[in-house]
Design a protein around this motif. Structure first.
Motif, PDB file in Angstrom:
ATOM      1  N   HIS A 353       0.813  -1.214   0.000  1.00  0.00           N
ATOM      2  CA  HIS A 353       0.000   0.000   0.000  1.00  0.00           C
ATOM      3  C   HIS A 353       0.849   1.268   0.000  1.00  0.00           C
ATOM      4  CE1 HIS A 353      -3.612  -2.261   0.772  1.00  0.00           C
ATOM      5  NE2 HIS A 353      -3.011  -2.882   1.775  1.00  0.00           N
ATOM      6  N   GLN A 358       6.466   7.255   1.410  1.00  0.00           N
ATOM      7  CA  GLN A 358       6.200   6.624   2.706  1.00  0.00           C
ATOM      8  C   GLN A 358       7.238   5.547   3.000  1.00  0.00           C
ATOM      9  OE1 GLN A 358       2.090   5.643   1.864  1.00  0.00           O
ATOM     10  NE2 GLN A 358       1.373   7.384   3.076  1.00  0.00           N
ATOM     11  N   MET A 386       0.613  18.163   5.327  1.00  0.00           N
ATOM     12  CA  MET A 386      -0.634  17.510   5.700  1.00  0.00           C
ATOM     13  C   MET A 386      -1.124  16.525   4.636  1.00  0.00           C
ATOM     14  SD  MET A 386      -2.321  20.847   7.291  1.00  0.00           S
ATOM     15  CE  MET A 386      -1.379  21.908   6.292  1.00  0.00           C
ATOM     16  N   GLY A 387      -1.614  15.420   5.104  1.00  0.00           N
ATOM     17  CA  GLY A 387      -2.224  14.458   4.199  1.00  0.00           C
ATOM     18  C   GLY A 387      -1.238  13.496   3.553  1.00  0.00           C
ATOM     19  N   LEU A 388       0.011  13.514   3.952  1.00  0.00           N
ATOM     20  CA  LEU A 388       0.995  12.635   3.312  1.00  0.00           C
ATOM     21  C   LEU A 388       1.058  11.248   3.948  1.00  0.00           C
ATOM     22  CD1 LEU A 388       1.812  15.153   1.752  1.00  0.00           C
ATOM     23  CD2 LEU A 388       4.172  14.527   2.091  1.00  0.00           C
ATOM     24  N   GLY A 389       0.205  11.040   4.954  1.00  0.00           N
ATOM     25  CA  GLY A 389       0.153   9.714   5.546  1.00  0.00           C
ATOM     26  C   GLY A 389       1.223   9.486   6.605  1.00  0.00           C
ATOM     27  N   LYS A 390       1.357  10.450   7.498  1.00  0.00           N
ATOM     28  CA  LYS A 390       2.326  10.271   8.589  1.00  0.00           C
ATOM     29  C   LYS A 390       1.863   9.133   9.490  1.00  0.00           C
ATOM     30  CE  LYS A 390       2.119  14.800   9.621  1.00  0.00           C
ATOM     31  NZ  LYS A 390       1.603  15.388   8.377  1.00  0.00           N
ATOM     32  N   THR A 391       0.548   9.015   9.614  1.00  0.00           N
ATOM     33  CA  THR A 391      -0.008   7.984  10.479  1.00  0.00           C
ATOM     34  C   THR A 391       0.401   6.597   9.981  1.00  0.00           C
ATOM     35  OG1 THR A 391      -1.888   9.482  10.467  1.00  0.00           O
ATOM     36  CG2 THR A 391      -2.148   7.454  11.707  1.00  0.00           C
ATOM     37  N   GLU A 431      -7.054   4.099  11.720  1.00  0.00           N
ATOM     38  CA  GLU A 431      -5.952   3.883  10.775  1.00  0.00           C
ATOM     39  C   GLU A 431      -5.236   2.553  11.074  1.00  0.00           C
ATOM     40  OE1 GLU A 431      -4.225   6.104   8.217  1.00  0.00           O
ATOM     41  OE2 GLU A 431      -6.270   6.808   8.018  1.00  0.00           O
ATOM     42  N   LYS A 434      -7.402   0.039   9.665  1.00  0.00           N
ATOM     43  CA  LYS A 434      -7.414   0.096   8.208  1.00  0.00           C
ATOM     44  C   LYS A 434      -6.206  -0.627   7.614  1.00  0.00           C
ATOM     45  CE  LYS A 434      -7.358   3.707   4.576  1.00  0.00           C
ATOM     46  NZ  LYS A 434      -7.583   5.153   4.354  1.00  0.00           N
ATOM     47  N   GLU A 490       0.772  15.860  15.872  1.00  0.00           N
ATOM     48  CA  GLU A 490       0.585  17.322  15.887  1.00  0.00           C
ATOM     49  C   GLU A 490       1.488  17.897  17.001  1.00  0.00           C
ATOM     50  OE1 GLU A 490      -0.969  18.575  13.481  1.00  0.00           O
ATOM     51  OE2 GLU A 490      -2.143  16.888  12.766  1.00  0.00           O
ATOM     52  N   GLY A 784      -5.415  17.338  11.423  1.00  0.00           N
ATOM     53  CA  GLY A 784      -5.408  15.878  11.352  1.00  0.00           C
ATOM     54  C   GLY A 784      -6.646  15.179  10.806  1.00  0.00           C
ATOM     55  N   ARG A 811      -8.190  19.358   4.728  1.00  0.00           N
ATOM     56  CA  ARG A 811      -9.013  18.252   5.242  1.00  0.00           C
ATOM     57  C   ARG A 811      -9.671  17.441   4.132  1.00  0.00           C
ATOM     58  NH1 ARG A 811      -6.358  17.181   8.484  1.00  0.00           N
ATOM     59  NH2 ARG A 811      -5.102  19.010   8.194  1.00  0.00           N
ATOM     60  N   ARG A 814      -7.177  15.216   0.047  1.00  0.00           N
ATOM     61  CA  ARG A 814      -6.204  14.265   0.553  1.00  0.00           C
ATOM     62  C   ARG A 814      -6.534  12.872   0.050  1.00  0.00           C
ATOM     63  NH1 ARG A 814      -5.533  13.703   6.503  1.00  0.00           N
ATOM     64  NH2 ARG A 814      -4.777  15.823   6.445  1.00  0.00           N
ATOM     65  N   ASP A 815      -5.617  11.972   0.329  1.00  0.00           N
ATOM     66  CA  ASP A 815      -5.763  10.607  -0.155  1.00  0.00           C
ATOM     67  C   ASP A 815      -7.158  10.072   0.097  1.00  0.00           C
ATOM     68  OD1 ASP A 815      -4.509   8.330  -1.271  1.00  0.00           O
ATOM     69  OD2 ASP A 815      -2.675   8.985  -0.257  1.00  0.00           O
TER      70      ASP A 815
HETATM   71  N1  LIG Z   1      -0.471   4.816   0.793  1.00  0.00           N
HETATM   72  C1  LIG Z   1      -1.722   5.220   0.971  1.00  0.00           C
HETATM   73  N2  LIG Z   1      -2.698   4.776   0.175  1.00  0.00           N
HETATM   74  C2  LIG Z   1      -3.981   5.192   0.349  1.00  0.00           C
HETATM   75  N3  LIG Z   1      -4.369   6.026   1.319  1.00  0.00           N
HETATM   76  C3  LIG Z   1      -3.431   6.499   2.150  1.00  0.00           C
HETATM   77  C4  LIG Z   1      -2.069   6.126   2.024  1.00  0.00           C
HETATM   78  N4  LIG Z   1      -1.369   6.756   2.987  1.00  0.00           N
HETATM   79  C5  LIG Z   1      -2.251   7.485   3.694  1.00  0.00           C
HETATM   80  N5  LIG Z   1      -3.482   7.323   3.192  1.00  0.00           N
HETATM   81  C6  LIG Z   1      -4.696   7.964   3.677  1.00  0.00           C
HETATM   82  O1  LIG Z   1      -4.521   9.353   3.530  1.00  0.00           O
HETATM   83  C7  LIG Z   1      -5.210  10.028   4.549  1.00  0.00           C
HETATM   84  C8  LIG Z   1      -4.285  11.031   5.208  1.00  0.00           C
HETATM   85  O2  LIG Z   1      -3.336  10.390   6.006  1.00  0.00           O
HETATM   86  P1  LIG Z   1      -2.929  10.947   7.447  1.00  0.00           P
HETATM   87  O3  LIG Z   1      -4.117  11.307   8.234  1.00  0.00           O
HETATM   88  O4  LIG Z   1      -1.971   9.985   8.035  1.00  0.00           O
HETATM   89  O5  LIG Z   1      -2.164  12.264   7.005  1.00  0.00           O
HETATM   90  P2  LIG Z   1      -1.192  13.142   7.887  1.00  0.00           P
HETATM   91  O6  LIG Z   1       0.123  13.161   7.191  1.00  0.00           O
HETATM   92  O7  LIG Z   1      -1.231  12.714   9.297  1.00  0.00           O
HETATM   93  O8  LIG Z   1      -1.852  14.580   7.703  1.00  0.00           O
HETATM   94  P3  LIG Z   1      -2.152  15.712   8.827  1.00  0.00           P
HETATM   95  O9  LIG Z   1      -0.896  16.522   8.929  1.00  0.00           O
HETATM   96  O10 LIG Z   1      -3.256  16.467   8.205  1.00  0.00           O
HETATM   97  O11 LIG Z   1      -2.523  15.029  10.074  1.00  0.00           O
HETATM   98  C9  LIG Z   1      -5.740   8.970   5.484  1.00  0.00           C
HETATM   99  O12 LIG Z   1      -7.074   8.733   5.192  1.00  0.00           O
HETATM  100  C10 LIG Z   1      -4.922   7.764   5.144  1.00  0.00           C
HETATM  101  O13 LIG Z   1      -5.601   6.562   5.421  1.00  0.00           O
END
Ligand SMILES: Nc1ncnc2c1ncn2[C@@H]1O[C@H](COP(=O)(O)OP(=O)(O)OP(=O)(O)O)[C@@H](O)[C@H]1O
Ligand SMILES: [Mg+2]
Length: 968
Positions: A353, A358, A386-391, A431, A434, A490, A784, A811, A814-815
């Motif tokens: 994924h 990442q 934001m939104g790059l999937g840090k989680t 997450e 997921k 954050e 977030g 918000r 994003r992905d």
């Molecule tokens: N490789 C991926 N493929 C599909 N969806 C993804 C992927 N990586 C992350 N996502 C989705 O993208 C969304 C944003 O991810 P996440 O919340 O981790 O962003 P973030 O970097 O923490 O942003 P923020 O700074 O806004 O908190 C989430 O819904 C996550 O499930």
């Protein structure tokens, strides 16, 4: 040289037998030197040499015959170089280079062939005569426990792993498809109808023809069955759940026949007979080969070091993501017990994924927390936009470290603490679910119904997710738990070491610390220090020395009056600071995910104020309070009260009315500033004015909003809107508008209980939800949240701090977003809102680098000149911002400034001019705005159907489209 085996007149089969004999020895050598082995044959004598591939410019062990030849060449080159150097320097080089390298150098001229021991299972030997051509060489492969000699034609770049498909088996063991045996690793539990199953353990499923056997990790049969449909058993795949013989199983992965036959697949769970007998054999056959490498402290250690020495996932599988092996220094520091070195490989289930950035991020985090980047320091800051999937990157790290480690495969961490803003606690849980499902990892979220005691008492959970607020309340209990990894989501809020949250977190003894933040962190050098010092305490020295060495010179160099010398020093210090901290800070910009996202259409909409708004605005500007401010009488900050009143008025006059009435009744009314500001204001309202009966016409923005909602509802009935304000009272008005028009809505603000927040977000994002509008307080929920259910986002008011607005706007784009995203930022023409916007985007506004979520107008210093500008109403302009752009157009047709370079996302990083980094989170500049398409509301033929419908109340538009496709 680390080992020797004598031989004479080797036939091929003798060679193979010999290989088999030396294999365990080689294995031990590899594990304890973290190097790969080469067997050098010379005068019928084999020398086993450990080679560090990196040292000779080969970045990984060769996997093809061609690769072997390259390695061979490199070895020769390397030796030549070394010899040359030796001649040149005539120094004590022999004592500086490793023993194996010396050996290679001495022997290289006589090598006629050598064997590469790639891993425990595959020993490969190849004729490495330089003349040997791909396609003609012969390659002998021997697989352990399957004493078959296989001859293959070598093809260039042929992968050893895929080799079995190509080979012609001379002593075949292949079976008929009907009796084909397959092996799977599974988890099992007794069959039950319960929703939340409790898996009892790991097991191995063996499927043979129509029958199966289930074995536990002690090798004992725990289930058998026969007579299943062949097709059913044939289709078994990862993730599948099945009922077999009264047991429910979930398939976790496929096991290779080799892994099964060698017994390694049983190793994960505990001591298998296979392992102990294996180690016995080793002990019997060889004297202790570890002697010269390291000394295990006890017999147990030695035995342990043979356990789990297989990577959990195949490091050579295509697309495998393998972490860096620890170097000698790291081993010296962290592998005191001399455990075997094992590749740490990210679970392929996750890898498939992961986006490329990442994967890099996970490698970065791994190296940081393992102390591989900065000697002995285990902190990291992941500051991806934001939104790059840090989680997901953190989840991958946790899952990896919890199951694996480079030393003997021993997991690096047991318990992880994740601290996050309240509204994201359940987002984290989601997450985890997921990406890893609910069985792999047990997480515990603290909320009203789930007290921390539950986590403390049970060993069931390995991850604790808690809000910052709750952390402070339960600090004493948390301190009693030993956490191995701490993640602060954050985490820019930890920028002040004096605040309670920071001191609380510092008091936890955990040294692997990660800060996650989407907000730039390099804009304030003191805050920067606090964040750095939190993750890697002491790395920048004391605060006072940091100030002297870095902060002061950097700040001085930025002042207009700085001398050349000061500028140079400041730049050098900034560069040094970036270099030092860059090892453990990673920031990537939104551009890396743009290609996965739909188009984004951003609009800045300048709304004409209503008549009542203009009358009230004039009255406020004529008040005594404003006049005092303009005279520079700013004691007690009267300008902040004036600014607040003007902002309220822009949102809706009824808000101003309510606050005057409220103030009249309160004790603070005595405050001169407020009285002098509001004096006579109530008379401007109609005599029977009732704030509850407000109308849309009274506010320019509300009129535009109302029309915008109606056109979205009409033209895109299945799409949803996120409506953002900084103020709860404004949200009340917007909510009332929703009610009046019958729009289904949901709301999240500071009052929403944390336990309900994720539910509200999920409800809105669900395609089954009937909600059309999500009312969001940007302060409460801006950070977030994933609101991808909405594809239109309206920012009803503007904040001084651009980061707040950008956070909110991120918000929806994003992905996971399926629709083109439309963003509308509403501003009241000619008013303070335009001024705030200008401040956000102008260079001057940025010079104070107020790019931080918690900075409010209270932190901003205004000069009297600035206040004069702020307290001016431009009634005749269609767009003051456009007037300032120096643009020759009149707004009558779509205009895109062309005199400047096309919009570029490269912006200055605060740490020095040469440290320019692309950072799409910084607000765009005036000149960049000029590149946006712009036109007045009177412009004929608007192509955008949404703008067309609202133009009547709009004086000017700016529009920018990212990822443009024809679809809008
Ligand atoms: N490789 C991926 N493929 C599909 N969806 C993804 C992927 N990586 C992350 N996502 C989705 O993208 C969304 C944003 O991810 P996440 O919340 O981790 O962003 P973030 O970097 O923490 O942003 P923020 O700074 O806004 O908190 C989430 O819904 C996550 O499930
Ligand atoms: Mg996040």
């Amino acid at each position: 040289m680390v080992g020797k085996a004598r031989s004479s007149n080797f036939t091929l089969s003798e060679k193979l037998d010999l290989l088999k004999l030396v294999k365990p020895y080689v294995k031990i050598l590899e594990e304890h030197t973290n190097k790969h082995s080469v067997i050098v044959e010379k005068n019928r004598c084999w020398d086993i040499i450990a080679v560090n591939y990196n040292a000779i410019g080969v970045d990984r062990p060769p996997r093809t015959a061609q690769g072997l030849r390259t390695l061979y060449k490199r070895l020769k080159e390397y030796a030549k170089q070394e010899l040359l150097q030796q001649k040149e320097t005539q120094s004590d080089f022999k004592s500086n280079i490793s023993e194996p390298t010396k050996k290679v150098m001495e022997m290289i001229p006589q090598i006629s062939s050598f064997c590469l021991v790639r891993d425990r299972n595959h020993i490969q030997s190849a004729n490495l005569d330089e003349e040997a051509q791909a396609g003609t060489s012969s390659l002998q492969v021997m697989l352990d426990h399957r004493p078959v000699a296989i001859t293959v034609e070598v093809k260039q770049e042929e992968d050893i792993h895929s080799a079995p498909k190509e080979i012609t088996v001379s002593k075949g063991q292949e079976e008929e498809p009907a009796s084909l045996v397959k092996y799977f690793s599974v988890v099992w539990c007794k069959a039950s109808k319960k929703k939340h199953k409790k898996w009892e353990g790991d097991a191995i499923l063996i499927v043979k023809g129509k029958s199966f056997t289930l074995k536990n990790l002690d090798g004992k049969d725990i289930g058998r069955g026969i007579g299943y449909k062949f097709k059913e058993l044939e289709k078994i795949e990862e993730g599948q759940t099945m009922m077999i013989g009264g047991k429910e199983i979930e398939v976790m992965g496929v096991i290779s026949p080799d892994d099964f036959s060698s017994g390694r697949c049983f190793q994960l769970g505990g001591k298998s007979p296979a392992i102990s007998s294996f180690s016995q054999t080793i002990k019997k056959c060889f004297s202790n080969p570890l002697k010269s490498v390291c000394k295990p402290s006890s017999k147990e250690n030695r035995q342990n070091s043979f356990q789990n020495c297989k990577p959990r996932h195949d490091p050579y599988a295509p697309n495998s993501l393998v972490m860096l092996r620890p170097d000698d220094n790291h081993q010296w520091m962290f592998n005191k017990n001399c455990f075997a070195i094992v590749d740490v490989v990210i679970d392929p289930h996750l890898v498939r994924h992961l986006r490329p950035h990442q994967k890099e991020g996970i490698i970065f985090l791994y190296e940081c927390v393992m102390g591989m980047r900065v000697n002995g320091r285990c902190g990291a800051i992941l500051a991806d936009e934001m939104g790059l999937g840090k989680t997901l990157q953190c989840i991958s790290l946790i899952w990896t470290l919890q199951c694996q480690g480079p030393y003997g495969g021993k997991p690096v961490i047991k318990k992880t603490l994740i601290v996050t803003p309240g509204s994201l606690v359940n987002n984290w849980r989601k997450e985890f679910q997921k990406w890893l499902g609910s069985e792999r990892i047990k997480i515990f979220t603290v909320d009203q119904d789930h007290k921390i005691e539950e986590f403390t008492k049970s060993s069931f959970y390995s991850v604790l997710i808690i809000s910052y607020e709750m952390l402070l309340r339960s600090l004493d209990q948390i301190k009693n738990i030993k956490f191995d990894l701490l993640i602060c989501d954050e985490g820019h809020r930890l920028k002040n070491s004096a605040i309670k949250t920071t001191t609380a977190l510092i008091s936890l003894s955990c040294e692997k610390r990660i800060i996650l933040t989407g907000t730039p962190i390099q804009n304030d050098l003191q805050e920067f220090f606090a964040l750095i010092d939190f993750v890697n305490p002491g790395i920048l020295g004391s605060l006072s020395s940091y100030r002297k060495i870095y902060e002061e010179p950097i700040i001085i160099s930025r002042q207009p009056s700085a001398s050349e010398e000061e500028k140079e020093l400041g730049e050098r210090r900034a560069a040094e600071l970036t270099c030092l901290t860059g090892l453990f800070i990673l920031r990537r910009t939104q551009e890396v995910v743009n290609k996965y996202l739909p188009p984004k259409i951003e609009n800045v909409v300048f709304c004409r104020p209503g008549t009542l708004q203009i009358a009230l605005y004039r009255k406020l500007l004529n008040s005594q309070a404003v006049r005092f401010c303009l005279q520079g009488l700013l004691e007690n900050s009267p300008h902040l009260i004036c600014i607040g009143a003007l902002k309220k008025l822009c949102n809706h006059p009824c808000l101003l009315f309510s606050s005057i009435k409220e103030k009249e009744c309160s004790s603070t009314w005595d405050k001169n500033e407020e009285r002098s500001l509001y004096e006579g204001l109530i008379n401007v309202f109609p005599a029977d004015y009732n704030p509850l009966m407000f109308t849309e016409e009274e506010s320019g923005k509300l009129q535009v909003l109302s029309k915008l909602l109606s056109v979205i509802h009409e033209l895109r009935p299945t799409e949803k809107v996120v409506l953002v304000s900084n103020y709860t009272q404004t949200l009340n008005i917007l909510q009332e508008v929703c009610k009046r028009h019958g729009y289904a809505y949901t709301r999240l603000d500071g009052q929403t209980p944390i336990s309900q927040r994720q539910q509200i977000v999920d409800g809105f994002n669900s395609k089954y939800s009937s909600d059309f509008i999500f009312l969001l307080s940007s302060k409460a929920g801006g950070v977030g949240l994933n609101l991808i259910g909405g594809s239109h986002l309206i920012l009803y008011d503007i904040d001084w701090n651009p980061a707040t607005d950008i956070q909110a706007m991120s918000r929806v784009w994003r992905d996971g977003q399926k629709h083109p995203v439309h963003i509308y930022r509403l501003l009241t023409t000619g008013t303070i809102e335009e001024k705030i916007y200008q401040r956000q985007i102008s260079k001057q506004g940025l010079s104070g680098a107020v790019v931080d979520l918690t900075k409010t107008s209270e932190h901003i210093q205004f000069s009297v000149e600035e206040l004069k500008n702020l307290f001016t109403l431009h009634e005749s302009s269609r767009c003051v911002t456009h007037d300032l752009l120096d643009c020759e157009c009149t707004g009558e047709k779509d205009h895109t400034g062309d005199s400047l370079e096309k919009f570029s996302v490269s912006r200055n990083c605060q740490l020095g001019p040469h440290q320019q980094k692309s950072d799409s989170l910084k607000p765009l500049s005036m000149s960049q705005l000029k590149q946006w398409k712009h036109f007045s509301g009177d412009h004929l033929n608007l192509t955008d159907p949404f703008l067309e419908r609202i133009r009547e109340n709009v004086s000017f538009f700016f529009q920018n489209i990212t990822n443009q496709t024809t679809a809008m």
